[in-house]
Write a protein that holds these residues in place. Structure first.
Motif, PDB file in Angstrom:
ATOM      1  N   GLY A  46     -66.125  31.983  25.170  1.00 50.80           N
ATOM      2  CA  GLY A  46     -64.865  29.974  24.525  1.00 50.80           C
ATOM      3  C   GLY A  46     -66.586  29.384  24.320  1.00 50.80           C
ATOM      4  N   ASP A  47     -67.716  29.687  23.512  1.00 48.71           N
ATOM      5  CA  ASP A  47     -68.124  28.778  22.725  1.00 48.71           C
ATOM      6  C   ASP A  47     -68.428  29.210  21.089  1.00 48.71           C
ATOM      7  OD1 ASP A  47     -68.980  26.982  25.026  1.00 48.71           O
ATOM      8  OD2 ASP A  47     -70.459  28.216  25.377  1.00 48.71           O
ATOM      9  N   LEU A  48     -68.506  30.346  21.653  1.00 52.27           N
ATOM     10  CA  LEU A  48     -68.141  31.076  20.187  1.00 52.27           C
ATOM     11  C   LEU A  48     -66.637  30.484  19.766  1.00 52.27           C
ATOM     12  CD1 LEU A  48     -69.907  34.363  20.474  1.00 52.27           C
ATOM     13  CD2 LEU A  48     -70.751  32.804  19.672  1.00 52.27           C
ATOM     14  N   LYS A  49     -65.659  30.635  20.767  1.00 52.76           N
ATOM     15  CA  LYS A  49     -64.103  29.916  19.734  1.00 52.76           C
ATOM     16  C   LYS A  49     -64.374  28.622  19.310  1.00 52.76           C
ATOM     17  CE  LYS A  49     -61.887  33.392  22.945  1.00 52.76           C
ATOM     18  NZ  LYS A  49     -60.697  33.407  23.812  1.00 52.76           N
ATOM     19  N   ASP A  50     -65.257  28.345  20.092  1.00 53.08           N
ATOM     20  CA  ASP A  50     -65.590  26.915  19.963  1.00 53.08           C
ATOM     21  C   ASP A  50     -65.695  26.755  18.156  1.00 53.08           C
ATOM     22  OD1 ASP A  50     -64.105  25.728  22.282  1.00 53.08           O
ATOM     23  OD2 ASP A  50     -66.238  25.244  23.095  1.00 53.08           O
ATOM     24  N   ILE A  52     -65.652  28.544  16.030  1.00 54.37           N
ATOM     25  CA  ILE A  52     -64.635  29.598  15.281  1.00 54.37           C
ATOM     26  C   ILE A  52     -63.670  28.363  15.033  1.00 54.37           C
ATOM     27  CG2 ILE A  52     -62.975  31.321  14.833  1.00 54.37           C
ATOM     28  CD1 ILE A  52     -64.917  32.822  15.959  1.00 54.37           C
ATOM     29  N   ARG A  53     -63.190  27.374  16.273  1.00 55.15           N
ATOM     30  CA  ARG A  53     -61.586  26.645  15.637  1.00 55.15           C
ATOM     31  C   ARG A  53     -63.005  25.304  14.915  1.00 55.15           C
ATOM     32  NH1 ARG A  53     -62.502  21.770  18.317  1.00 55.15           N
ATOM     33  NH2 ARG A  53     -63.240  22.705  19.900  1.00 55.15           N
ATOM     34  N   ILE A  54     -63.946  25.034  14.763  1.00 54.09           N
ATOM     35  CA  ILE A  54     -64.187  24.119  14.193  1.00 54.09           C
ATOM     36  C   ILE A  54     -64.152  24.674  12.871  1.00 54.09           C
ATOM     37  CG2 ILE A  54     -66.707  23.127  13.305  1.00 54.09           C
ATOM     38  CD1 ILE A  54     -67.309  22.341  16.811  1.00 54.09           C
ATOM     39  N   ASN A  55     -64.777  26.257  12.683  1.00 53.40           N
ATOM     40  CA  ASN A  55     -64.430  26.522  11.314  1.00 53.40           C
ATOM     41  C   ASN A  55     -63.668  26.371  10.781  1.00 53.40           C
ATOM     42  OD1 ASN A  55     -66.011  27.530   8.696  1.00 53.40           O
ATOM     43  ND2 ASN A  55     -65.605  29.491   9.386  1.00 53.40           N
ATOM     44  N   GLU A  56     -62.195  26.363  11.100  1.00 49.31           N
ATOM     45  CA  GLU A  56     -61.269  27.117  11.300  1.00 49.31           C
ATOM     46  C   GLU A  56     -60.683  24.698  10.716  1.00 49.31           C
ATOM     47  OE1 GLU A  56     -59.097  28.564  14.068  1.00 49.31           O
ATOM     48  OE2 GLU A  56     -59.386  30.244  13.193  1.00 49.31           O
ATOM     49  N   GLN A  57     -61.246  23.923  11.251  1.00 52.59           N
ATOM     50  CA  GLN A  57     -60.135  22.552  10.654  1.00 52.59           C
ATOM     51  C   GLN A  57     -61.113  22.421  10.027  1.00 52.59           C
ATOM     52  OE1 GLN A  57     -61.970  20.218  15.189  1.00 52.59           O
ATOM     53  NE2 GLN A  57     -60.298  20.892  16.190  1.00 52.59           N
ATOM     54  N   GLU A  58     -62.667  22.761   9.932  1.00 55.85           N
ATOM     55  CA  GLU A  58     -63.047  22.602   8.537  1.00 55.85           C
ATOM     56  C   GLU A  58     -62.312  22.789   7.261  1.00 55.85           C
ATOM     57  OE1 GLU A  58     -67.513  23.600   5.849  1.00 55.85           O
ATOM     58  OE2 GLU A  58     -66.748  24.750   7.610  1.00 55.85           O
ATOM     59  N   LYS A  59     -61.937  24.268   6.869  1.00 56.56           N
ATOM     60  CA  LYS A  59     -60.883  24.462   6.477  1.00 56.56           C
ATOM     61  C   LYS A  59     -59.577  23.696   6.535  1.00 56.56           C
ATOM     62  CE  LYS A  59     -62.960  29.193   6.557  1.00 56.56           C
ATOM     63  NZ  LYS A  59     -62.362  30.405   7.304  1.00 56.56           N
ATOM     64  N   MET A  60     -59.254  23.317   7.148  1.00 60.86           N
ATOM     65  CA  MET A  60     -58.090  22.591   7.744  1.00 60.86           C
ATOM     66  C   MET A  60     -58.214  21.469   6.155  1.00 60.86           C
ATOM     67  SD  MET A  60     -55.619  21.613  10.183  1.00 60.86           S
ATOM     68  CE  MET A  60     -56.498  20.161  11.139  1.00 60.86           C
ATOM     69  N   ILE A  61     -59.539  20.744   6.987  1.00 61.03           N
ATOM     70  CA  ILE A  61     -59.465  19.598   6.430  1.00 61.03           C
ATOM     71  C   ILE A  61     -59.973  19.619   4.922  1.00 61.03           C
ATOM     72  CG2 ILE A  61     -62.147  17.192   6.448  1.00 61.03           C
ATOM     73  CD1 ILE A  61     -62.134  17.996   9.563  1.00 61.03           C
ATOM     74  N   GLU A 117     -69.752  17.590   5.273  1.00 63.91           N
ATOM     75  CA  GLU A 117     -70.491  17.432   6.037  1.00 63.91           C
ATOM     76  C   GLU A 117     -70.054  16.961   7.651  1.00 63.91           C
ATOM     77  OE1 GLU A 117     -72.837  14.311   2.409  1.00 63.91           O
ATOM     78  OE2 GLU A 117     -71.989  13.688   4.523  1.00 63.91           O
ATOM     79  N   TYR A 118     -69.320  17.232   7.965  1.00 58.46           N
ATOM     80  CA  TYR A 118     -68.590  16.667   9.324  1.00 58.46           C
ATOM     81  C   TYR A 118     -68.376  17.737   9.526  1.00 58.46           C
ATOM     82  CZ  TYR A 118     -65.485  15.748  12.730  1.00 58.46           C
ATOM     83  OH  TYR A 118     -64.956  15.746  14.634  1.00 58.46           O
ATOM     84  N   ASP A 125     -74.368  20.984  15.629  1.00 54.57           N
ATOM     85  CA  ASP A 125     -75.068  20.557  17.197  1.00 54.57           C
ATOM     86  C   ASP A 125     -73.714  21.410  18.129  1.00 54.57           C
ATOM     87  OD1 ASP A 125     -74.907  18.497  19.309  1.00 54.57           O
ATOM     88  OD2 ASP A 125     -73.137  18.700  19.511  1.00 54.57           O
ATOM     89  N   LEU A 126     -72.996  22.391  17.904  1.00 52.88           N
ATOM     90  CA  LEU A 126     -72.757  22.750  18.482  1.00 52.88           C
ATOM     91  C   LEU A 126     -73.896  24.352  18.706  1.00 52.88           C
ATOM     92  CD1 LEU A 126     -70.825  24.673  20.664  1.00 52.88           C
ATOM     93  CD2 LEU A 126     -70.169  25.828  18.087  1.00 52.88           C
ATOM     94  N   GLN A 127     -74.595  24.824  17.400  1.00 51.17           N
ATOM     95  CA  GLN A 127     -75.766  25.720  17.466  1.00 51.17           C
ATOM     96  C   GLN A 127     -76.701  24.909  17.965  1.00 51.17           C
ATOM     97  OE1 GLN A 127     -77.889  26.155  13.340  1.00 51.17           O
ATOM     98  NE2 GLN A 127     -77.870  28.683  13.669  1.00 51.17           N
ATOM     99  N   ASP A 128     -77.006  24.549  18.117  1.00 47.67           N
ATOM    100  CA  ASP A 128     -78.234  23.578  18.315  1.00 47.67           C
ATOM    101  C   ASP A 128     -78.262  24.229  20.342  1.00 47.67           C
ATOM    102  OD1 ASP A 128     -78.958  20.537  16.517  1.00 47.67           O
ATOM    103  OD2 ASP A 128     -79.630  23.198  16.924  1.00 47.67           O
TER     104      ASP A 128
END
Length: 163
Positions: A46-50, A52-61, A117-118, A125-128
């Motif tokens: 689930g954390d790994l899915k988060d 991936i979701r953040i990465n996809e949001q980055e691409k969308m942004i 940067e965001y 943060d997620l990695q930490d």
């Protein structure tokens, strides 16, 4: 986050375990500990899915920022053509259009840098957090192995019948 709750339960189990007399060691139910560790492992995806979701949001942004920049650029180019076509203010219009293009390029770049940067900060943060959780799990595994060894070594030999 469910993983943190499970780790809290594991910590409570260790902190509230029965103490071995004349020792700082504690007794824990290995089945209960192993069950909690299995649940932690099950929740990790689930954390790994988060991530991936953040990465996809980055691409969308970034995609949205690029589309917005293209709209601004196209509008500026149309404005430049309109102004150039006008005989009376050609020079002034050209200069204004160039300023608009520079501003649009600058805003586009700033938007892209900001979104990158965001996203990078969110991923770090997620990695930490994931690193901290893994370190806690590893520390708990080592402590459990030590507790198991201690428990095995502290067994009293059974007195044989007839002695």
């Amino acid at each position: 986050m469910k993983v943190l709750e499970l780790l809290d339960k594991l910590q409570d189990l260790v902190e509230n375990g029965a103490t071995v007399p004349f020792s700082t060691k504690i007794i824990v139910d290995p089945d209960e500990v192993l069950d909690l560790l299995d649940e932690v492992r099950a929740e990790m995806p689930g954390d790994l899915k988060d991530a991936i979701r953040i990465n996809e949001q980055e691409k969308m942004i970034i995609g949205n920022a690029e589309r917005e920049a293209n709209k601004i650029m196209n509008a500026a180019e149309r404005k430049v053509k309109e102004l150039i076509d006008s005989d009376e203010i050609t020079r002034s219009a050209y200069n204004k259009a160039q300023d608009m293009l520079k501003k649009a390029n600058s805003e586009s770049l700033n938007m892209r840098i900001g979104s990158i940067e965001y996203s990078a900060a969110m991923l770090k943060d997620l990695q930490d957090k994931l690193r901290d959780m893994m370190n806690t799990v590893e520390d708990n595994k080592i402590e459990l192995k030590e507790l198991r060894k201690s428990a095995i070594n502290s067994r009293t030999p059974e007195i044989k019948e007839g002695e």
